[in-house]
Structures are given as C-alpha cells and as structure tokens.
Design an enzyme around this catalytic site. Sequence first.
Site, PDB file in Angstrom:
ATOM      1  CB  VAL A  14      -1.227   0.042   1.203  1.00 30.89           C
ATOM      2  CG1 VAL A  14      -1.642   1.321   1.530  1.00 30.89           C
ATOM      3  CG2 VAL A  14      -1.895  -1.079   1.064  1.00 30.89           C
ATOM      4  CB  VAL A  91       2.522  -0.305   9.845  1.00 31.35           C
ATOM      5  CG1 VAL A  91       3.613   0.566   9.853  1.00 31.35           C
ATOM      6  CG2 VAL A  91       1.316   0.025  10.750  1.00 31.35           C
ATOM      7  CG  ASN A  92       2.870  -5.340   8.752  1.00 27.47           C
ATOM      8  OD1 ASN A  92       3.351  -4.048   8.864  1.00 27.47           O
ATOM      9  ND2 ASN A  92       3.187  -6.423   9.358  1.00 27.47           N
ATOM     10  CB  THR A  93      -3.578  -4.061  10.518  1.00 25.98           C
ATOM     11  OG1 THR A  93      -4.239  -4.396   9.219  1.00 25.98           O
ATOM     12  CG2 THR A  93      -3.074  -2.837  10.791  1.00 25.98           C
ATOM     13  CD  GLU A 162      -5.489   2.758  -1.302  1.00 27.61           C
ATOM     14  OE1 GLU A 162      -5.220   3.954  -1.143  1.00 27.61           O
ATOM     15  OE2 GLU A 162      -6.140   2.897  -2.328  1.00 27.61           O
ATOM     16  CG  ASN A 225     -11.584  -5.621   2.149  1.00 28.10           C
ATOM     17  OD1 ASN A 225     -11.730  -5.017   1.180  1.00 28.10           O
ATOM     18  ND2 ASN A 225     -10.355  -5.560   2.765  1.00 28.10           N
ATOM     19  CB  CYS A 277      -7.137  -7.408   2.705  1.00 28.08           C
ATOM     20  SG  CYS A 277      -5.296  -6.634   2.841  1.00 28.08           S
ATOM     21  CG  PHE A 339      -3.651 -13.154  -3.840  1.00 25.99           C
ATOM     22  CD1 PHE A 339      -2.425 -12.276  -3.844  1.00 25.99           C
ATOM     23  CD2 PHE A 339      -4.847 -12.491  -3.750  1.00 25.99           C
ATOM     24  CE1 PHE A 339      -2.578 -10.945  -3.626  1.00 25.99           C
ATOM     25  CE2 PHE A 339      -4.999 -11.083  -3.688  1.00 25.99           C
ATOM     26  CZ  PHE A 339      -3.948 -10.157  -3.746  1.00 25.99           C
ATOM     27  NE  ARG A 449      -7.125 -18.331  -9.699  1.00 27.69           N
ATOM     28  CZ  ARG A 449      -7.520 -17.231  -8.908  1.00 27.69           C
ATOM     29  NH1 ARG A 449      -8.226 -16.312  -8.740  1.00 27.69           N
ATOM     30  NH2 ARG A 449      -6.518 -17.153  -7.711  1.00 27.69           N
TER      31      ARG A 449
HETATM   32  P1  NAD Z   1       3.001  -4.743   3.874  1.00 24.02           P
HETATM   33  O1  NAD Z   1       3.248  -6.015   4.671  1.00 24.02           O
HETATM   34  O2  NAD Z   1       3.202  -5.107   2.607  1.00 24.02           O
HETATM   35  O3  NAD Z   1       3.752  -3.565   4.211  1.00 24.02           O
HETATM   36  C1  NAD Z   1       3.774  -3.019   5.702  1.00 24.02           C
HETATM   37  C2  NAD Z   1       4.995  -2.427   5.895  1.00 24.02           C
HETATM   38  O4  NAD Z   1       5.170  -1.831   7.084  1.00 24.02           O
HETATM   39  C3  NAD Z   1       6.334  -3.567   6.176  1.00 24.02           C
HETATM   40  O5  NAD Z   1       7.098  -3.412   4.990  1.00 24.02           O
HETATM   41  C4  NAD Z   1       6.709  -3.227   7.379  1.00 24.02           C
HETATM   42  O6  NAD Z   1       8.112  -3.424   7.527  1.00 24.02           O
HETATM   43  C5  NAD Z   1       6.304  -1.841   7.776  1.00 24.02           C
HETATM   44  N1  NAD Z   1       6.265  -1.584   9.195  1.00 24.02           N
HETATM   45  C6  NAD Z   1       5.571  -2.112  10.125  1.00 24.02           C
HETATM   46  N2  NAD Z   1       5.834  -1.547  11.268  1.00 24.02           N
HETATM   47  C7  NAD Z   1       6.605  -0.469  11.024  1.00 24.02           C
HETATM   48  C8  NAD Z   1       7.053   0.721  11.754  1.00 24.02           C
HETATM   49  N3  NAD Z   1       6.852   0.559  13.165  1.00 24.02           N
HETATM   50  N4  NAD Z   1       7.808   1.527  11.231  1.00 24.02           N
HETATM   51  C9  NAD Z   1       8.183   1.390  10.127  1.00 24.02           C
HETATM   52  N5  NAD Z   1       7.778   0.447   9.106  1.00 24.02           N
HETATM   53  C10 NAD Z   1       6.864  -0.529   9.955  1.00 24.02           C
HETATM   54  O7  NAD Z   1       1.435  -4.483   4.122  1.00 24.02           O
HETATM   55  P2  NAD Z   1       0.446  -3.990   2.823  1.00 24.02           P
HETATM   56  O8  NAD Z   1      -0.218  -4.901   2.137  1.00 24.02           O
HETATM   57  O9  NAD Z   1       1.050  -2.727   2.556  1.00 24.02           O
HETATM   58  O10 NAD Z   1      -0.842  -3.413   4.046  1.00 24.02           O
HETATM   59  C11 NAD Z   1      -0.704  -2.379   4.508  1.00 24.02           C
HETATM   60  C12 NAD Z   1      -2.021  -1.976   5.557  1.00 24.02           C
HETATM   61  O11 NAD Z   1      -2.896  -1.669   4.451  1.00 24.02           O
HETATM   62  C13 NAD Z   1      -2.875  -3.006   6.048  1.00 24.02           C
HETATM   63  O12 NAD Z   1      -3.704  -2.595   7.154  1.00 24.02           O
HETATM   64  C14 NAD Z   1      -3.555  -3.778   4.968  1.00 24.02           C
HETATM   65  O13 NAD Z   1      -4.931  -4.360   5.676  1.00 24.02           O
HETATM   66  C15 NAD Z   1      -4.150  -2.430   4.207  1.00 24.02           C
HETATM   67  N6  NAD Z   1      -4.582  -2.744   2.879  1.00 24.02           N
HETATM   68  C16 NAD Z   1      -3.707  -3.428   2.064  1.00 24.02           C
HETATM   69  C17 NAD Z   1      -4.050  -3.465   0.681  1.00 24.02           C
HETATM   70  C18 NAD Z   1      -3.293  -4.543  -0.272  1.00 24.02           C
HETATM   71  O14 NAD Z   1      -3.939  -4.778  -1.316  1.00 24.02           O
HETATM   72  N7  NAD Z   1      -2.329  -5.035   0.406  1.00 24.02           N
HETATM   73  C19 NAD Z   1      -5.062  -2.952   0.176  1.00 24.02           C
HETATM   74  C20 NAD Z   1      -5.955  -1.899   0.910  1.00 24.02           C
HETATM   75  C21 NAD Z   1      -5.518  -2.055   2.322  1.00 24.02           C
HETATM   76  C1  UGA Z   2      -9.207  -6.499  -1.979  1.00 24.29           C
HETATM   77  C2  UGA Z   2     -10.005  -5.870  -2.466  1.00 24.29           C
HETATM   78  O1  UGA Z   2     -10.698  -5.944  -3.796  1.00 24.29           O
HETATM   79  C3  UGA Z   2      -9.456  -4.279  -2.372  1.00 24.29           C
HETATM   80  O2  UGA Z   2     -10.606  -3.469  -2.749  1.00 24.29           O
HETATM   81  C4  UGA Z   2      -8.831  -4.015  -1.140  1.00 24.29           C
HETATM   82  O3  UGA Z   2      -8.571  -2.671  -1.052  1.00 24.29           O
HETATM   83  C5  UGA Z   2      -7.975  -4.916  -0.605  1.00 24.29           C
HETATM   84  O4  UGA Z   2      -8.636  -6.442  -0.689  1.00 24.29           O
HETATM   85  C6  UGA Z   2      -7.322  -4.856   0.716  1.00 24.29           C
HETATM   86  O5  UGA Z   2      -8.163  -4.321   1.459  1.00 24.29           O
HETATM   87  O6  UGA Z   2      -6.426  -5.303   0.892  1.00 24.29           O
HETATM   88  P1  UGA Z   2      -7.039  -7.904  -3.279  1.00 24.29           P
HETATM   89  O7  UGA Z   2      -7.196  -8.613  -2.177  1.00 24.29           O
HETATM   90  O8  UGA Z   2      -5.871  -7.050  -3.556  1.00 24.29           O
HETATM   91  O9  UGA Z   2      -7.914  -6.685  -3.082  1.00 24.29           O
HETATM   92  O10 UGA Z   2      -7.390  -8.610  -4.571  1.00 24.29           O
HETATM   93  P2  UGA Z   2      -9.084  -8.977  -4.999  1.00 24.29           P
HETATM   94  O11 UGA Z   2      -8.909  -8.637  -6.603  1.00 24.29           O
HETATM   95  O12 UGA Z   2     -10.049  -8.589  -4.109  1.00 24.29           O
HETATM   96  O13 UGA Z   2      -8.848 -10.565  -4.912  1.00 24.29           O
HETATM   97  C7  UGA Z   2      -8.913 -11.049  -3.834  1.00 24.29           C
HETATM   98  C8  UGA Z   2      -8.985 -12.621  -4.136  1.00 24.29           C
HETATM   99  O14 UGA Z   2     -10.302 -13.122  -4.448  1.00 24.29           O
HETATM  100  C9  UGA Z   2      -8.116 -13.331  -5.063  1.00 24.29           C
HETATM  101  O15 UGA Z   2      -7.912 -14.508  -4.598  1.00 24.29           O
HETATM  102  C10 UGA Z   2      -8.942 -13.283  -6.522  1.00 24.29           C
HETATM  103  O16 UGA Z   2      -8.476 -14.336  -7.338  1.00 24.29           O
HETATM  104  C11 UGA Z   2     -10.212 -13.904  -5.666  1.00 24.29           C
HETATM  105  N1  UGA Z   2     -11.448 -13.473  -6.627  1.00 24.29           N
HETATM  106  C12 UGA Z   2     -11.737 -12.081  -7.014  1.00 24.29           C
HETATM  107  C13 UGA Z   2     -12.220 -14.569  -7.012  1.00 24.29           C
HETATM  108  O17 UGA Z   2     -11.905 -15.818  -6.561  1.00 24.29           O
HETATM  109  N2  UGA Z   2     -13.261 -14.014  -7.766  1.00 24.29           N
HETATM  110  C14 UGA Z   2     -13.302 -12.827  -8.127  1.00 24.29           C
HETATM  111  O18 UGA Z   2     -14.483 -12.783  -9.129  1.00 24.29           O
HETATM  112  C15 UGA Z   2     -12.752 -11.773  -7.610  1.00 24.29           C
END
Ligand code: NAD
Ligand code: UGA
Length: 472
Positions: A14, A91-93, A162, A225, A277, A339, A449
Amino acid sequence: MKINNICCIGAGYVGGPTMAVIALKCPDICVTVVDINSKKINQWNDKNLENLPVFEPGLKEIISKTRGINLFFSKDIDKAIIEAQMIFMAVNTPTKKNGKGKGFAADLSFVEKCASHIAKVSKTDKIVVEKSTLPVRTAEKIKNTLFENNNKVKFEVISNPEFLAEGTAIQDLFKSDRVLIGGDPSDSGKNAVNALVKIYEKWIPKNKILTTNVWSSELSKLASNAMLAQRISSINSLSALCEHTGADINEVSLAIGMDSRIGEKFLKPSAGFGGSCFKKDILNLVYLSKFYGLNEVAEYWYQVIKINDYQKDRFAKIIIKSLDGNINGKKISILGWAFKKDTNDSRESPAIGVTCKLIEEGAKIHVYDPKVSPRRIISDLIEFWEEKGESRSEINHKIKKITIEKTCQDSIKDSFAIAIMTEWEVFKEYDWVNIQDNMVEKPMIFDSRNIINEKMIDINKGIFYKLGTPQI
Ligand code: NAD
Ligand code: UGA
C-alpha cells in the site's frame, strides 16, 4: 493548511504504490516513504527497477519519473517524521497470533509502535492519517498513544482507508471509485480532512471524494472487504452445487450478474479467495461483532471464511480422487503461486493450502510462477506448517517434496496432474490440448480459474477439470 511535506510509514504493497501516485500527481509535495525493514528500502532504491519489492503493472514507470525528485525511500524514520506535516500510517495489521482475540482480532502492535514513534520525535503539529485497515474506533487508541507520549504538539488523527486491489493498484489509484476520508467534527478535524481532500483533488473528481465521521470511515473499509469476499464465497459455494447438477457456474455467474442490482463483477469462481486482507478483515469483523455481543452477526460473517476453507479443501480432494485416491510419489505440477495475476504477492494464496494437502498425501510437487520468488514459496509453506504446530523435522521432510521450477515446461514435464492456481495471462495462451497430447503420461488438468478456452478442449483427448462445470 497547505501541505508540502508528507511522510509514509510502511513501504509495502500500500505505502509504496499510493505514495508513488501522490508524488506523481503532486509535484509540489515532497513525499518520503520509510520502513523498519531496511532491505525493503534498499530494494525500493535499487537502480534496476525490476528489483522493486512490489510488482504492479505501471509502478516502475512512475517510480522512474518521481524517485529522487519528489519521492524518496529512506531508512531515517525520525527525520522523515520531523519534517512532515502529514504522516500516513500504512503498516501491516495482521490477525493476532497470541493473547486476547488470538486468531480473530487485528494485531495493532505495528500501528501502536508507529504512533508512539511519531509522538516521541515530533516537534511540530501533525496530521496523522490511518491508511492501514483498522478496526472501528482505533483512531481513539491512536490519539491516546500520541497524547500519552507527547502532549506538547497537537495531533489530528484522520482515517483514509485504501481500496486498491493488488495487480491493478496503479489503475485503482488513478481512477478510484471513491476516496474515503473520515475526521473529527471539530474545526481542527475539518481542517485536517480538507488538507487531505486538497491533495486528492489534484486527480480525483470532487464528487468521488467522500468525507464522513472517523468511525464510519474505519468500519466502511472492513465492511467493503467483507461484502466483496462474501460474493466470492457465495459463487464458490454454488460451484460445488453446479458440479452435482450439470449446471455450469460460468453460465450461472453470467445470468446472476446480468441483474444490474447484483452486477457482473466479483462473481468468478476460484479455489477460494486469497490475499492478505479478506480473511484477516473478516476475522476482525467477526471479533468486533462478538465483542459487542452480536453473536449471530459474527456467525454470519464467519461462514464466509468457512466456505473459503471448504473450497480449497474441495479442490485438493478432487485432484486426489481423480488420481484414484492415490497420489503417493506422483508428480503434480502447480501453475501459479500468486493469489491472483499481476502481483508477486502470495499471502493467503489458495495454492498454499492445496499444495500442502497434496504433499501431505505423498505427492511430489513442482511449482512454477512467473513472479513469486522461490524463497517466498518455501517460506509460505514453512509458515503454513508452523502454524499447524508441526515440528522442524516434519517440515524439513515435507519441504524435500517440493521443487520450484524456472519454466512452466519443466514444471509440467512427466507430471500426473497439472493444477492451474493463478489466472496468469501466459497460462491462457498455452495450447493445453497440444501440451497434453505431446506428453507420454497424459496429465489431468485441473483448472481452478476456468481460464482454459472451451474451444481448445478436445473431449476425446485427456481429461480437464474446470471448476464448477459439468465434467467431461
Ligand atoms: P505490507 O506488509 O506489504 O507492508 C507494511 C510495511 O510496514 C512493512 O514493510 C513493514 O516492515 C512496515 N512496518 C511495520 N511496522 C513499522 C514501523 N513501526 N515503522 C516502520 N515501518 C513499519 O502490508 P500492506 O499489504 O502494504 O498493507 C498495509 C495495510 O494496508 C494493512 O492494514 C492492510 O490491511 C491495508 N491494505 C492492504 C491492501 C493490499 O492490497 N495489500 C489494500 C488495502 C489496504
Ligand atoms: C481486495 C479488495 O478488492 C480491495 O478493494 C481492498 O483494498 C484489498 O482487498 C485490501 O483491503 O487489501 P486484493 O486482495 O488485492 O483486493 O485482490 P482482489 O482482486 O480483491 O482478489 C482477492 C481474491 O479473491 C483473489 O484471490 C482473487 O483471485 C479472488 N477472486 C476475486 C475470486 O476468486 N473471484 C472474483 O470474482 C474476484
């Protein structure tokens, strides 16, 4: 307040892409992304853009235009916080592994550490933006942490969850369906929200920027989500019914989706949803519901997860059953580890659970994925077995049964079965009938798929399994 210096804590899936897009769209703002993981910062700064830690179509082009100009990746967290007027926490949750709420609640320790770090080094007022996905009412906790560690400067906490999806992150950030910003109703709260609105207004139409109270914003992210994941579990539960009745899930999905009240998106069957997520956010919603004594609500959402686990298990069992219930010593090829397509992320990928089950039944697994690194694949498996409480020696024994291949051809050569786990475009382009035909042992192909083009399937040759369709 005019913002000209932003810091983002967390350089992950993110933090990296969102800040790159802000830097691109706002050349007058200096954006610094920091992380405790110094290896990751080195990767973001690597001259070779193929080595960025996150693979997203379109990302490297943006990095090449902005990095070193108004986008910086740095290990100096203190400096970035001190200089910034606005600080994003990305950061990650993850789901808590220990303590109260274990297995359900979000682990907020990274967010808490981040908040106390901000408080300890800040010398001027800051707007703190929740970018991570957080349980409703976290802003209250963050405010307390900030105040307890520093009562000299003023912190305004706002929520800006996000919604990007991996694989389409840049496209999603450029053309967001909506940008959500939640803030406190006080004057300073409104000012903070407006400061962030001004940034997004540079490229997002005003009518797509939704401002709400903080709690609605926090809960809307979890709820979005949950609703998306629920659709996949619904369609996946029906895929099982299709296989028993002669109905075709693709036709069913098309028919359901043509009702505009339902809509065609997010109705593709799969061996289960993956990603970092959906599972953790629904578990968190289940936990929150239970916390407020809403047991029926908790049960309802928990079913979405249960169907997801069922679907992964079901897919693995179909493979085993099709090979006469005995896969001991047989080579099985796993195509795709991510994934979903267009990402190098494999967190919670259905390929992990399916592979583990096949290995546990004695199969020899050969994996090929175009973007996920071999190291990542092995660590996914180790983590999966560790979570199941398996010993180091058991894990080492099982790991020996897996080979990571550099090409698809090496992976499928001499295999008894091929399982397509990720919908990578390259897999769609292969002539599967020909591939099957040219192999001595005709491997069965299990398409989770539904990417194999119907026309390429010759009913007289080989066996194909397409999830949720009448079997030939
Ligand atoms: P990620 O694990 O890819 O990145 C998180 C980063 O934060 C890591 O690199 C970690 O080292 C760093 N970090 C943790 N604690 C820290 C600290 N105290 N100081 C500095 N850096 C620190 O995680 P992500 O996928 O980017 O997700 C981040 C958040 O956004 C989560 O809450 C997730 O649910 C949310 N989110 C993720 C997505 C997605 O598609 N991955 C989409 C929307 C929302
Ligand atoms: C999802 C949401 O789509 C985002 O809006 C959100 O921000 C994010 O989670 C998050 O909070 O992290 P993401 O996990 O990156 O995004 O990817 P998706 O496209 O949602 O797919 C999630 C999973 O569902 C994948 O394994 C995908 O293959 C599966 N999927 C998706 C299906 O099996 N069928 C579908 O029709 C769509």
